[in-house]
Design a protein around this motif. Structure first.
Motif, PDB file in Angstrom:
ATOM      1  N   ARG A   1      32.896   6.233  -0.667  1.00 23.93           N
ATOM      2  CA  ARG A   1      31.861   7.082  -1.255  1.00 23.93           C
ATOM      3  C   ARG A   1      31.418   8.103  -0.215  1.00 23.93           C
ATOM      4  NH1 ARG A   1      28.384   2.175  -2.772  1.00 23.93           N
ATOM      5  NH2 ARG A   1      29.345   1.462  -4.675  1.00 23.93           N
ATOM      6  N   GLU A   2      31.102   9.285  -0.710  1.00 30.73           N
ATOM      7  CA  GLU A   2      30.555  10.323   0.162  1.00 30.73           C
ATOM      8  C   GLU A   2      29.411  11.014  -0.556  1.00 30.73           C
ATOM      9  OE1 GLU A   2      33.480  13.104   1.502  1.00 30.73           O
ATOM     10  OE2 GLU A   2      34.794  11.549   2.254  1.00 30.73           O
ATOM     11  N   THR A   3      28.440  11.453   0.215  1.00 32.62           N
ATOM     12  CA  THR A   3      27.325  12.226  -0.321  1.00 32.62           C
ATOM     13  C   THR A   3      27.407  13.616   0.277  1.00 32.62           C
ATOM     14  OG1 THR A   3      25.994  10.220  -0.436  1.00 32.62           O
ATOM     15  CG2 THR A   3      24.828  12.310  -0.571  1.00 32.62           C
ATOM     16  N   PRO A   4      27.569  14.637  -0.555  1.00 37.27           N
ATOM     17  CA  PRO A   4      27.622  16.000  -0.009  1.00 37.27           C
ATOM     18  C   PRO A   4      26.306  16.359   0.671  1.00 37.27           C
ATOM     19  CG  PRO A   4      28.275  15.957  -2.332  1.00 37.27           C
ATOM     20  CD  PRO A   4      27.727  14.606  -2.005  1.00 37.27           C
ATOM     21  N   PRO A   5      26.384  17.036   1.819  1.00 40.65           N
ATOM     22  CA  PRO A   5      25.154  17.364   2.554  1.00 40.65           C
ATOM     23  C   PRO A   5      24.219  18.289   1.769  1.00 40.65           C
ATOM     24  CG  PRO A   5      27.102  18.265   3.661  1.00 40.65           C
ATOM     25  CD  PRO A   5      27.575  17.476   2.485  1.00 40.65           C
ATOM     26  N   ASP A   6      24.782  19.089   0.854  1.00 39.19           N
ATOM     27  CA  ASP A   6      23.957  20.030   0.104  1.00 39.19           C
ATOM     28  C   ASP A   6      23.296  19.424  -1.134  1.00 39.19           C
ATOM     29  OD1 ASP A   6      26.507  19.793  -0.993  1.00 39.19           O
ATOM     30  OD2 ASP A   6      26.395  21.753  -1.959  1.00 39.19           O
ATOM     31  N   ASN A   7      23.687  18.185  -1.504  1.00 43.66           N
ATOM     32  CA  ASN A   7      23.081  17.541  -2.667  1.00 43.66           C
ATOM     33  C   ASN A   7      23.155  16.028  -2.489  1.00 43.66           C
ATOM     34  OD1 ASN A   7      22.124  16.676  -5.121  1.00 43.66           O
ATOM     35  ND2 ASN A   7      23.480  17.987  -6.342  1.00 43.66           N
ATOM     36  N   ARG A   8      22.127  15.455  -1.918  1.00 47.29           N
ATOM     37  CA  ARG A   8      22.139  14.036  -1.594  1.00 47.29           C
ATOM     38  C   ARG A   8      22.016  13.141  -2.819  1.00 47.29           C
ATOM     39  NH1 ARG A   8      18.038  12.646   2.762  1.00 47.29           N
ATOM     40  NH2 ARG A   8      16.677  13.596   1.236  1.00 47.29           N
ATOM     41  N   ARG A   9      21.730  13.718  -3.998  1.00 43.65           N
ATOM     42  CA  ARG A   9      21.636  12.915  -5.215  1.00 43.65           C
ATOM     43  C   ARG A   9      23.006  12.596  -5.804  1.00 43.65           C
ATOM     44  NH1 ARG A   9      18.343  16.212  -9.099  1.00 43.65           N
ATOM     45  NH2 ARG A   9      19.349  17.882  -7.971  1.00 43.65           N
ATOM     46  N   VAL A  10      24.017  13.337  -5.380  1.00 41.00           N
ATOM     47  CA  VAL A  10      25.369  13.156  -5.914  1.00 41.00           C
ATOM     48  C   VAL A  10      26.159  12.232  -4.990  1.00 41.00           C
ATOM     49  CG1 VAL A  10      27.535  14.336  -6.454  1.00 41.00           C
ATOM     50  CG2 VAL A  10      25.353  15.417  -7.014  1.00 41.00           C
ATOM     51  N   VAL A  11      26.899  11.309  -5.593  1.00 39.95           N
ATOM     52  CA  VAL A  11      27.784  10.429  -4.828  1.00 39.95           C
ATOM     53  C   VAL A  11      29.200  10.675  -5.328  1.00 39.95           C
ATOM     54  CG1 VAL A  11      28.397   8.049  -4.292  1.00 39.95           C
ATOM     55  CG2 VAL A  11      25.990   8.703  -4.498  1.00 39.95           C
ATOM     56  N   ILE A  12      30.072  11.065  -4.416  1.00 43.74           N
ATOM     57  CA  ILE A  12      31.472  11.353  -4.744  1.00 43.74           C
ATOM     58  C   ILE A  12      32.330  10.167  -4.311  1.00 43.74           C
ATOM     59  CG2 ILE A  12      33.423  12.917  -4.368  1.00 43.74           C
ATOM     60  CD1 ILE A  12      31.101  14.279  -5.784  1.00 43.74           C
ATOM     61  N   CYS A  13      33.209   9.723  -5.191  1.00 41.15           N
ATOM     62  CA  CYS A  13      34.135   8.632  -4.870  1.00 41.15           C
ATOM     63  C   CYS A  13      35.538   9.196  -4.736  1.00 41.15           C
ATOM     64  CB  CYS A  13      34.141   7.590  -5.995  1.00 41.15           C
ATOM     65  SG  CYS A  13      32.561   6.790  -6.247  1.00 41.15           S
ATOM     66  N   HIS A  14      36.296   8.646  -3.802  1.00 36.85           N
ATOM     67  CA  HIS A  14      37.699   9.024  -3.668  1.00 36.85           C
ATOM     68  C   HIS A  14      38.500   7.807  -3.205  1.00 36.85           C
ATOM     69  CE1 HIS A  14      37.678   9.285   0.766  1.00 36.85           C
ATOM     70  NE2 HIS A  14      36.433   9.695   0.605  1.00 36.85           N
ATOM     71  N   LEU A  15      39.795   7.846  -3.498  1.00 36.28           N
ATOM     72  CA  LEU A  15      40.683   6.766  -3.078  1.00 36.28           C
ATOM     73  C   LEU A  15      40.883   6.794  -1.574  1.00 36.28           C
ATOM     74  CD1 LEU A  15      43.604   6.761  -5.691  1.00 36.28           C
ATOM     75  CD2 LEU A  15      41.674   5.179  -5.545  1.00 36.28           C
TER      76      LEU A  15
END
Length: 161
Positions: A89-103
């Motif tokens: 999981r990663e949280t973009p620095p410009d939007n901490r409310r969003v959590v991005i998942c990647h393999l």
């Protein structure tokens, strides 16, 4: 009986036969190898892996919508995938409310193992078909691919309205 009714009845029978063949193919080809079962991955976890493999990194919100599960449920699924080392999981620095998942590489390898096993099994089943039969099967899949593309195009134009 009108010609249209006969045509619709024939189409219904053909579709029913094709679905029966697909079910038999799944039964024969989609047997999961023991090594993949030992990872204790669940079907919802596998669905997340497949989505991430197909679409690349996705937000938790998008994964939730695509799988029709709530964010709380998805969080538990992704937590287990993270603990197993398949997803990060990663949280973009410009939007901490969003959590991005990647393999992760391990998640990608797991997907590749499953896909390789499945394609090997289907190739084994197709080995018994002569060239003429293979050509007919390929042409059938080309027709199916066109139908899918037409439905996706129609859905996209509906989504814009």
């Amino acid at each position: 009986m009108t010609p249209e009714t006969c045509s619709e009845d024939a189409k219904f029978v053909l579709v029913k036969d094709i679905l029966g063949f697909i079910q038999k193919l799944y039964t024969e080809a989609l047997v999961v190898p023991q090594g993949l079962l030992e990872t204790e991955i669940t079907m919802p976890q596998l669905q997340v892996l497949l989505l991430l493999r197909q679409h690349g990194p996705l937000s938790m919100g998008i994964i939730s919508k695509k799988l029709c599960v709530g964010l709380a449920t998805l969080t538990g699924i992704v937590d287990r995938l993270v603990r197993q080392g398949f997803v990060e999981r990663e949280t973009p620095p410009d939007n901490r409310r969003v959590v991005i998942c990647h393999l992760t590489p391990k998640g990608n390898d797991h997907y590749q193992s499953l896909w390789q096993f499945t394609t090997d099994k289907v190739a084994e089943l197709l080995d018994g078909v002569d060239n003429e039969g293979l050509s007919i099967i390929r042409n059938g899949f080309c027709q199916l691919e066109k139908s899918i593309a037409n439905k996706l195009t129609a859905a996209e134009s509906t989504d814009r309205i």
